[in-house]
Design an enzyme around this catalytic site. Structure first.
Site, short mmCIF file in Angstrom:
data_model
loop_
_atom_site.label_atom_id
_atom_site.label_comp_id
_atom_site.label_asym_id
_atom_site.label_seq_id
_atom_site.Cartn_x
_atom_site.Cartn_y
_atom_site.Cartn_z
N LYS A 79 0.83 -1.20 0.00
CA LYS A 79 0.00 0.00 0.00
C LYS A 79 0.86 1.25 0.00
CE LYS A 79 -3.93 -2.02 2.48
NZ LYS A 79 -4.93 -1.81 3.55
N GLY A 124 -8.16 2.84 -1.44
CA GLY A 124 -7.94 1.83 -2.48
C GLY A 124 -6.97 2.25 -3.58
N ASN A 156 -10.79 8.36 7.99
CA ASN A 156 -11.22 9.41 7.08
C ASN A 156 -11.50 10.66 7.91
OD1 ASN A 156 -11.22 7.72 4.74
ND2 ASN A 156 -13.05 6.77 5.55
N ARG A 160 -12.87 13.49 7.73
CA ARG A 160 -13.86 14.39 7.10
C ARG A 160 -15.26 13.84 7.37
NH1 ARG A 160 -12.17 10.76 3.12
NH2 ARG A 160 -13.91 9.50 2.35
C1 MV4 Z 1 -7.02 -4.31 2.52
C2 MV4 Z 1 -7.70 -5.44 2.03
C3 MV4 Z 1 -7.24 -6.67 2.40
N1 MV4 Z 1 -6.18 -6.77 3.20
N2 MV4 Z 1 -5.97 -4.46 3.32
C4 MV4 Z 1 -9.38 -1.03 0.01
C5 MV4 Z 1 -9.70 0.37 0.36
C6 MV4 Z 1 -8.80 0.75 1.46
N3 MV4 Z 1 -9.48 1.56 2.41
C7 MV4 Z 1 -8.32 -0.54 2.04
N4 MV4 Z 1 -8.73 -1.58 1.14
C8 MV4 Z 1 -8.45 -2.86 1.40
N5 MV4 Z 1 -7.40 -3.07 2.22
C9 MV4 Z 1 -5.56 -5.68 3.63
N6 MV4 Z 1 -4.49 -5.82 4.40
C10 MV4 Z 1 -8.79 -5.24 1.20
C11 MV4 Z 1 -9.16 -3.97 0.87
C12 MV4 Z 1 -10.26 -3.89 -0.02
C13 MV4 Z 1 -11.45 -3.35 0.37
C14 MV4 Z 1 -11.60 -2.79 1.61
C15 MV4 Z 1 -12.77 -2.25 2.01
C16 MV4 Z 1 -13.83 -2.26 1.12
C17 MV4 Z 1 -13.71 -2.79 -0.13
C18 MV4 Z 1 -12.52 -3.35 -0.52
C19 MV4 Z 1 -12.42 -3.89 -1.78
C20 MV4 Z 1 -11.25 -4.42 -2.15
C21 MV4 Z 1 -10.16 -4.41 -1.28
#
Ligand code: MV4
Length: 456
Positions: A158, A165, A290, A292
């Site tokens: 990340k 995302g 977030n 906000r």
């Molecule tokens: C992740 C994850 C799986 N494992 N982190 C996507 C948005 C961001 N806020 C963090 N996200 C994710 N982080 C780890 N370690 C999967 C996602 C993710 C996701 C998270 C929340 C809502 C929808 C999502 C869709 C795909 C991946």
């Protein structure tokens, strides 16, 4: 309370802020781009100032234009809403140096939470569970490899400056990790001018549960329960609800306490959201904050009976919170469907243009927050959300029935919309059972399963 504020946004959230201000007796100065000259919120504000041409970079993101407007209009504060400059620490800093109150967290807090690797460390210091991952940023590809092997594949790379995302890569072995590392770094450097990366264990198909918080400038921090935002498409939320069908009262309390602990550690003064991933075994992990007000704050307004925009304004003006944690009561079940002008049969391509017919639903338990109307022309420059349809009912099955009824009443002709997609989502057995996760839309409504135009 403020005498007069500048509303530094457009569309439904500008309208929402102006409504909150009117009820508080606060005067509003709206700003608009040349593309928004016909917007409804301009009539609802006390004054309106044009700040530039259509594209966001030349208007709603133009700090010099906004500050000039604020100075000319002689406002006490700037209300940013969501998107645009809402989480821009530099903008909050400029406001401070101009003696204009930014209605949001302090610039230092925005900056600390905007760095997702720092936010993670902050959560750890607050003893809140984070996804197993690297201690801070990855120095180089060797550090990435070492951490990935230590944590075990699959992992997610990340960008520290990312969030929501953007700039993420999944890796399931050493070669894909090395590839992902260099791709993610280039992407982050290009998009955020900051190539800093960190690494986490990849949680497969988690649910997305977020906690709404409020923190004042007098040391009070409370949470207002959760929103389940697992119905997403490419990190764009589609449906949000509260309470989450996958939380128990025990888990709700633990996540609420965790959210408050993170916010305390960050010196958080504003309405805000602490995001968690929830796995199949009921383990939750902090991912980001977030800093906000969010689009879906309305869901929490329905189950708490509170006006979160008014709360935000009270906090920014220095008033203490009037509600203690024990006074927060969550009642009923709320669902929000985001109505977007985009075409689900054409890979969600935006569909701006003239709205020929607009008949909004109503009746018991229904709320529509929308800036659209019959004869309105959706400009091509901004995001495609044209409204939020919300329901509040006693329980989840009833809320779903009311939402389906309301979606059935909603008529929008002209642009393509996501209304039909919402009907399919809210009728899907997995959603009805509350068993859906963040892979739900992808599994059932994309690719081979894509929405097809109705026959006949
Ligand atoms: C992740 C994850 C799986 N494992 N982190 C996507 C948005 C961001 N806020 C963090 N996200 C994710 N982080 C780890 N370690 C999967 C996602 C993710 C996701 C998270 C929340 C809502 C929808 C999502 C869709 C795909 C991946």
């Amino acid at each position: 309370m403020f005498r007069r504020v500048l509303v530094a946004n457009r569309g439904e959230i500008a309208q929402r802020i102006i409504r909150a201000c009117r009820e508080l007796g606060v005067e509003t100065v709206a700003v608009y781009s040349e593309a928004d000259a016909n917007a409804v919120y301009l009539r609802q504000a006390d004054e309106a100032i044009c700040i530039g041409p259509g594209p966001g970079a030349k208007s709603y993101l133009n700090v010099a234009s906004l500050i000039s407007a604020a100075e000319i209009a002689d406002v006490d504060a700037i209300v940013p809403g969501y998107g645009f400059l809402a989480e821009n620490a530099d903008f909050a800093e400029v406001c401070r140096s101009c003696n204009i109150q930014f209605v949001g967290p302090d610039p230092e807090t925005i900056a600390a939470l905007g760095d997702k690797s720092k936010a993670r460390e902050l959560a750890q210091r607050a003893k809140v569970p984070v996804v197993p991952g690297s201690d801070g940023p990855l120095a180089d590809e060797d550090a990435a490899l070492a951490w990935a092997r230590k944590i075990g594949y699959p992992v997610m790379i990340k960008a520290s400056a990312g969030g929501g995302g953007r700039g993420m890569r999944i890796a399931r072995n050493d070669p894909s990790l090395l590839n992902g590392f260099h791709q993610a770094r280039a992407e982050a450097q290009n998009a955020f001018k900051d190539g800093t990366l960190y690494l986490e264990k990849f949680i497969e198909n988690p649910r997305h549960v977020e906690i709404q918080i409020l923190g004042d400038r007098h040391g009070h921090l409370i949470h207002l329960g959760e929103r389940d935002c697992s119905v997403q498409r490419r990190h764009q939320k589609v449906v949000e609800e509260s309470p989450s069908p996958s939380l128990t009262p025990d888990l709700r309390k633990k996540m609420g306490d965790a959210a408050v602990a993170v916010a305390k550690m960050a010196n958080y003064h504003n309405a805000g959201t602490v995001e968690f991933l929830l796995d199949r075994n009921g383990n939750f992990y902090f991912i980001e904050v977030n800093a906000r007000i969010q689009v879906e704050h309305t869901v929490t307004e329905l189950v708490t009976g509170m006006d979160l925009i008014q709360e935000q304004l009270r906090i920014a003006s220095g008033e203490p919170l009037r509600v203690r944690q024990k006074d927060v009561q969550l009642r009923g079940h709320a669902i929000e469907c985001r109505i977007n002008a985009e075409d689900p049969t054409r890979d969600f391509q935006p569909s701006p243009g003239l709205i020929q017919t607009f008949i909004a639903p109503g009746g018991p338990g229904v709320r529509v927050d929308s800036h659209a109307y019959q004869g309105y022309r959706i400009p091509p420059y901004y995001d495609s959300m044209i409204g939020k349809l919300l329901v509040l009912r006693d329980d989840r099955p009833r809320a779903i029935r009311t939402m389906l009824r309301a979606l059935g009443e909603f008529v929008i002709e002209g642009p393509a919309t996501t209304i039909e997609l919402h009907k399919r989502i809210l009728s899907h057995s997995e959603f009805l059972a509350g068993e859906h996760d963040t892979g739900f839309v992808e599994r059932h409504f994309m690719g081979a399963q894509a929405m097809r135009p109705k026959e006949g």
